[in-house]
Design an enzyme around this catalytic site. Structure first.
Site, mmCIF file in Angstrom:
data_model
loop_
_atom_site.group_PDB
_atom_site.id
_atom_site.type_symbol
_atom_site.label_atom_id
_atom_site.label_comp_id
_atom_site.label_asym_id
_atom_site.label_seq_id
_atom_site.Cartn_x
_atom_site.Cartn_y
_atom_site.Cartn_z
ATOM 1 N N ASP A 156 0.871 -1.166 0.000
ATOM 2 C CA ASP A 156 0.000 0.000 0.000
ATOM 3 C C ASP A 156 0.917 1.228 0.000
ATOM 4 O O ASP A 156 2.139 1.094 0.184
ATOM 5 C CB ASP A 156 -0.894 -0.039 1.246
ATOM 6 C CG ASP A 156 -1.853 1.130 1.330
ATOM 7 O OD1 ASP A 156 -2.252 1.638 0.266
ATOM 8 O OD2 ASP A 156 -2.188 1.544 2.453
ATOM 9 N N ASP A 158 -0.050 4.925 1.454
ATOM 10 C CA ASP A 158 -0.185 5.766 2.643
ATOM 11 C C ASP A 158 0.012 4.962 3.919
ATOM 12 O O ASP A 158 -0.613 3.922 4.125
ATOM 13 C CB ASP A 158 -1.571 6.432 2.657
ATOM 14 C CG ASP A 158 -1.759 7.370 1.481
ATOM 15 O OD1 ASP A 158 -0.950 8.292 1.317
ATOM 16 O OD2 ASP A 158 -2.712 7.151 0.704
ATOM 17 N N ASP A 441 -1.496 -0.890 6.134
ATOM 18 C CA ASP A 441 -1.759 -0.446 7.506
ATOM 19 C C ASP A 441 -3.195 -0.702 7.946
ATOM 20 O O ASP A 441 -3.479 -0.705 9.142
ATOM 21 C CB ASP A 441 -1.461 1.045 7.644
ATOM 22 C CG ASP A 441 -2.456 1.910 6.882
ATOM 23 O OD1 ASP A 441 -2.470 1.824 5.640
ATOM 24 O OD2 ASP A 441 -3.222 2.661 7.518
#
Length: 603
Positions: A156, A158, A441
């Site tokens: 990912d 961010d 996250d």
């Protein structure tokens, strides 16, 4: 040096367990001393008074038991472990009886003797300097993973490839608050509520209908003392009334698969911190000013206001205008990608962020040729829908970021793709199963489907680990937690003493236990405590972390600490019915992490 001290501590515990008949506390993986374990030492604690109130309980010299009436009486108490009937049966079978010459000691004195002896033992078993053992750069394993079997690494963007400073949270909060007042016409007084750093923590639940922010454990119980209406805590008795006389929240109300149920929303990503804080502030304004409002409407409006910050591109604009202020440790991202690519690993990126934003951030962290590292780049993927449906086809973007109309028959290196779905991704790449490792996250949007439905390896990025590790490494935490566990074990063993004087002692211990719980909680966050634990149970967040991730770590830079053929082994923690027969791997983070020196020039 710290590891040697840990070994000494474990050896001491093991030796104590042999001489003091250590058993495992029911409900806790901690050593608890048997009811008669200190009789051989007497009740004198090396000359200390055995009663908490300081009254003399008898001779304080370390005399032999048959010369010490207090010790003799304590010895007689060891037969009263499970009540009178069982004690008499035990005595009859063993042929032993109470001494007719030894004076009887009252239960209150005996209980405080046990308390003081336990406290002395706990103090002796935590030598100075035994703390500071956990390495914040450690990777923790929920499942056995051999990196040598992994050929493809996915990320990912961010809070995975790009870590952001806390200054971004305040910017998001302020802009959403502005939207709430100007666009949704909320009272101007809400504008006076400034952002409160470290008020909320990730993984909290929000009761949409009641307007309550709270922490829930792995068994769906609300942790009392962590329920907030606005910015003020809700008393425990009121919480119990609000939930029908119990602090348990039924499964169908806690949250759905992606963190939202009909009545509860769980905030699972780091971006949700400003949203929780704004919800608390807005609720607090209405309550403080005695203004009637509907919490359901407030929740939706705050959620939409936060969404507008992202949709209208404000967050992207702030970061792109000041990359140095908002992006942290970009050189470590470069080091990770370079290392993986140089070892022949294939890399891909799947993110919900737009290409222009990702491109500028990656150029800052990795360099202009950042796309050379990746075999596939997918932006605006619309996760989690990317992973669980096959409705949206892939679209290709040209070098200017404009959509192209050609049909996608392959995913080529150097190209940028938008949207798409995992079914087509698997067909076009052939990347399947445990040879693929994806890092993100968000436990639900990034990891859950990949692990449960497709068998990919998953790695959770949990930035909070760095801060929580620092707390765990403090002497105050080690001492408080160890004594808390020992006191809990003592309460479990001594609960059969039920006459009035003994009950008063046990109540004092229970009160002290609650105070210790508050102390350990406040070390992490004064409002909600650790994101990983309630008082003793794992949190709802922690349970999902273990379920949806094979490995978890503070940042992807932790990969630099390990060889790419390294095998991660999860700690074998004893189950409640198992004896703690193994003393190795007391804590994976306590061992010296291999290749840590290689990161010295980066950090």
């Amino acid at each position: 040096m710290a590891c040697k001290k840990l070994g000494s501590l474990s050896n001491a515990m093991w030796q104590r367990s042999t001489t003091c008949r250590v058993s495992l506390c029911a409900g806790l993986n901690i050593p608890a001393f048997d009811c008669g374990s200190f009789a051989s030492a007497g009740a004198t604690m090396n000359g200390q008074n055995c009663c908490k109130d300081g009254h003399n309980c008898g001779p304080t010299r370390n005399l032999a038991t048959n010369h010490n009436p207090v010790a003799a009486a304590v010895t007689s108490h060891r037969h009263q472990i499970v009540g009178k009937n069982r004690g008499e049966e035990f005595l009859n079978k063993s042929g032993r009886a109470f001494s007719s010459t030894a004076p009887q000691i009252n239960n209150k004195t005996y209980l405080w003797a046990r308390y003081n002896e336990m406290k002395r033992l706990v103090h002796d078993l935590i030598p100075p300097g035994v703390c500071n053992l956990l390495n914040p750069s450690t990777i923790y394993a929920n499942n056995e993973v051999n990196l040598e079997e992994v050929d493809i690494y996915g990320f990912d963007y961010d809070y995975t490839l790009a870590l952001y400073s806390s200054a971004l949270d305040e910017m998001i909060y302020n802009k959403a608050r502005e939207f709430l007042v100007q666009h949704y016409k909320y009272p101007e007084g809400i504008s006076k509520y400034d952002y409160i750093p470290n008020f909320a923590t990730r993984g909290l639940h929000y009761d949409i209908q009641k307007g309550l922010l709270m922490k829930i454990d792995a068994f769906h119980y609300i942790q009392l003392g962590t329920v907030y209406r606005g910015l003020k805590p809700v008393p425990d008795d009121e919480v119990m009334k609000l939930y029908g006389g119990s602090n348990h929240v039924p499964l169908n109300q806690v949250s759905g698969f992606y963190g939202k149920g009909p009545k509860m929303k769980q905030f699972m990503d780091v971006f949700s911190i400003p949203e929780m804080t704004l919800l608390a502030a807005a609720n607090d304004y209405f309550i403080s000013n005695d203004i009637e409002y509907d919490p359901v409407h407030l929740y939706k409006d705050v959620s939409d206001a936060i969404g507008m910050v992202h949709i209208k591109g404000y967050m992207y604009k702030w970061i792109m205008q000041d990359l140095e202020k908002y992006i942290l440790r970009g050189d470590e991202t470069y080091a990770v990608l370079h290392r993986l690519a140089s070892h022949g690993k294939k890399l891909f990126l799947i993110t919900n962020s737009p290409f222009s934003f990702v491109d500028k951030g990656m150029k800052y962290m990795v360099g202009k040729e950042w796309r050379d590292f990746f075999d596939v780049v997918i932006v605006q993927a619309d996760k989690p829908h990317f992973f669980n449906d096959c409705l949206k086809p892939f679209r290709r973007l040209d070098s200017n970021g404009d959509l192209q109309w050609d049909r996608i028959k392959s995913l080529d290196k150097g190209q940028i793709y938008k949207q798409g779905n995992l079914v087509d991704f698997l067909k076009l790449t052939g990347w399947r199963g445990s040879k693929v490792f994806y890092f993100g996250d968000h436990l639900y949007s990034d990891l859950a489907d990949l692990m449960l439905r497709h068998g990919w390896r998953t790695g959770a990025i949990v930035p909070e680990l760095e801060v929580e590790t620092k707390v765990v490494n403090t002497e105050q935490y080690a001492q408080s937690l160890t004594w808390l566990q020992a006191l809990t074990g003592l309460l479990e063993r001594m609960q059969m003493y039920r006459e009035p004087e003994s009950k008063k002692v046990l109540q004092e211990w229970l009160k002290e236990r609650e105070e210790l719980r508050a102390v350990t909680k406040n070390l992490f966050n004064p409002h909600f405590g650790s994101i990983f634990r309630t008082c003793h149970n794992p949190t709802y967040f922690s349970r999902r972390l273990c379920r949806f991730s094979d490995l978890y770590m503070a940042s992807i830079s932790c990969l630099l600490n390990y060889d790419l053929s390294y095998t991660f082994y999860p700690r074998r923690t004893p189950l409640q019915h198992e004896a703690p027969l193994w003393m190795d791997q007391l804590c994976t983070g306590c061992m010296k992490t291999p290749f840590l020196e290689e990161m010295a020039h980066i950090r």
